[in-house]
Design a protein around this motif. Structure first.
Motif, mmCIF file in Angstrom:
data_model
loop_
_atom_site.group_PDB
_atom_site.id
_atom_site.type_symbol
_atom_site.label_atom_id
_atom_site.label_comp_id
_atom_site.label_asym_id
_atom_site.label_seq_id
_atom_site.Cartn_x
_atom_site.Cartn_y
_atom_site.Cartn_z
ATOM 1 N N GLN A 81 98.494 141.182 45.573
ATOM 2 C CA GLN A 81 99.947 141.028 45.631
ATOM 3 C C GLN A 81 100.342 139.587 45.913
ATOM 4 O O GLN A 81 101.304 139.066 45.329
ATOM 5 C CB GLN A 81 100.524 141.953 46.716
ATOM 6 N N GLY A 85 102.638 137.533 43.240
ATOM 7 C CA GLY A 85 103.919 136.953 43.640
ATOM 8 C C GLY A 85 103.960 135.452 43.457
ATOM 9 O O GLY A 85 104.952 134.890 42.989
ATOM 10 N N HIS A 88 103.825 134.457 39.569
ATOM 11 C CA HIS A 88 105.106 134.751 38.919
ATOM 12 C C HIS A 88 106.157 133.713 39.299
ATOM 13 O O HIS A 88 106.853 133.165 38.424
ATOM 14 C CB HIS A 88 105.579 136.152 39.297
ATOM 15 N N ARG A 89 106.274 133.404 40.594
ATOM 16 C CA ARG A 89 107.288 132.448 41.029
ATOM 17 C C ARG A 89 106.958 131.044 40.545
ATOM 18 O O ARG A 89 107.849 130.279 40.152
ATOM 19 C CB ARG A 89 107.415 132.478 42.552
ATOM 20 N N ASN A 291 106.414 142.903 52.224
ATOM 21 C CA ASN A 291 106.458 142.651 50.787
ATOM 22 C C ASN A 291 105.609 141.410 50.506
ATOM 23 O O ASN A 291 106.097 140.288 50.518
ATOM 24 C CB ASN A 291 107.905 142.442 50.321
ATOM 25 N N ALA A 293 104.098 140.251 47.859
ATOM 26 C CA ALA A 293 104.451 139.461 46.674
ATOM 27 C C ALA A 293 105.642 138.558 46.969
ATOM 28 O O ALA A 293 105.667 137.387 46.573
ATOM 29 C CB ALA A 293 104.749 140.381 45.492
ATOM 30 N N ASN A 294 106.615 139.093 47.699
ATOM 31 C CA ASN A 294 107.796 138.299 48.039
ATOM 32 C C ASN A 294 107.459 137.197 49.041
ATOM 33 O O ASN A 294 107.976 136.075 48.944
ATOM 34 C CB ASN A 294 108.889 139.201 48.618
ATOM 35 N N SER A 296 104.637 135.670 49.261
ATOM 36 C CA SER A 296 103.930 134.651 48.503
ATOM 37 C C SER A 296 104.879 133.854 47.614
ATOM 38 O O SER A 296 104.745 132.631 47.487
ATOM 39 C CB SER A 296 102.842 135.312 47.651
ATOM 40 N N ALA A 297 105.839 134.538 47.016
ATOM 41 C CA ALA A 297 106.834 133.839 46.195
ATOM 42 C C ALA A 297 107.648 132.869 47.047
ATOM 43 O O ALA A 297 107.947 131.743 46.626
ATOM 44 C CB ALA A 297 107.752 134.855 45.515
#
Length: 331
Positions: A81, A85, A88-89, A291, A293-294, A296-297
């Protein structure tokens, strides 16, 4: 500029041997390594890869430094995850990122670690899973040579930011909810905590201690090292003496619950993390949902800010308490 041929001549070895030392090849004697490194230092040799990186006009490249969990045979969902994240970001921001694992730099000294990242033209690093035992990484952070974002490590300086949740509060919240939902007249609570060298462990223990002071329950504490197997064994040991089990990770909570099922004993169990496996554990358990992924973003965004000249800061992200449902996970 000094060439690799001059280094080889000075050290009395072949060019290929110098190359192998620079790239940490095995089967090179320590005496040879020492001689080559001494020649490199005396001649102030800079490897071509580092020189080209330093002279390159490309900027803004970042490394995602991951400490993969080797303690479970299950896929490490948290790290996956994190990667998803961040990548993607980074794509949205047009930031070039590479993935590096702790195992790739574990045997390098601080100078070699710095040269490794410089050779990849890295300006910023996001570090996931750093513990108090990772002294070379702490030295890297303190050196200030790279812009760094630490995930869940409360070490802050001018070039380093921290992205995290409030682990003490999260542990307090999930344990408090579980205990108050099941509290009897003489509750005995078993708390299975993680690794002592993990920064989050000390914070989570503080949250648990604060809850104990407020609710006045009897507390037993055992180290589970974030291991499903160790939590299972600890639960077998305590199952007949306690009423509630609080675990500082979901994997440990699953291990504890499976042990209770095997003993045909029921005690409420709660975890920490919010991994998908919790929905398949057979019993609904409270857990802290992060979260990842969030997180990490957000770390990628913060690294971008640092690389543009910003100063380090602490970012606390929210957490929630939930019971993961199997039907919510399937698709």
């Amino acid at each position: 500029m000094v060439s690799i041929k001059e280094v080889a001549s000075h050290a009395g070895v072949s060019i290929s041997t110098v190359s192998k030392v620079l790239n940490d090849y095995p089967n090179i004697s320590e005496e040879t390594r020492s001689r080559v490194r001494s020649s490199i230092e005396r001649l102030h040799y800079v490897p071509n890869t580092v020189a080209s990186a330093l002279s390159s006009k490309q900027s803004g490249r970042a490394a995602l430094l991951i400490n993969l969990n080797a303690q479970t045979q299950a896929v490490d969902e948290i790290d996956m995850q994190y990667l998803a994240g961040a990548i993607h970001r980074a794509g949205e921001l047009g930031m070039d990122v590479i993935t590096v694992f702790f195992s790739m730099i574990r045997d390098k000294n601080l100078a070699e670690i710095k040269n490794y990242f410089k050779s990849q033209n890295i300006e910023g690093i996001i570090i996931y899973g750093m513990s108090e035992k990772d002294t070379k990484l702490r030295e890297l952070v303190d050196s200030g040579e790279f812009k760094i974002v630490l995930v869940d490590v409360p070490v802050l300086n001018e070039t380093t930011s921290v992205v995290r949740i409030d682990h003490a509060q999260a542990q307090y919240d999930v344990a408090g909810k579980t205990i108050l939902e099941n509290k009897g007249p003489s509750d005995k609570v078993l708390y299975i905590y993680g690794k002592t060298e993990a920064y989050v462990t000390k914070e989570r223990i503080l949250g648990m201690r604060r809850l104990q002071e407020e609710l006045q329950f009897e507390l037993f504490m055992e180290q589970g090292n974030f291991s499903e197997k160790q939590a299972r064994n600890i639960t077998f040991q305590y199952a007949d003496a306690i009423d509630i089990i609080v675990c500082a990770s979901d994997l440990m909570a699953i291990g504890a619950m499976k042990a209770l099922i095997e003993k045909d004993v029921f005690h409420p169990v709660c975890g920490f993390d919010g991994i998908t496996l919790m929905a398949y554990a057979g019993k609904q358990m409270n857990t802290v949902c992060q979260n990842f992924a969030n997180i990490s973003a957000e770390a990628v965004c913060e690294l971008g800010r640092l690389m543009k000249g910003g100063e380090g800061r602490m970012i606390i992200l929210p957490h929630t308490i939930a019971q993961l449902q199997y039907l919510d996970m399937i698709c």
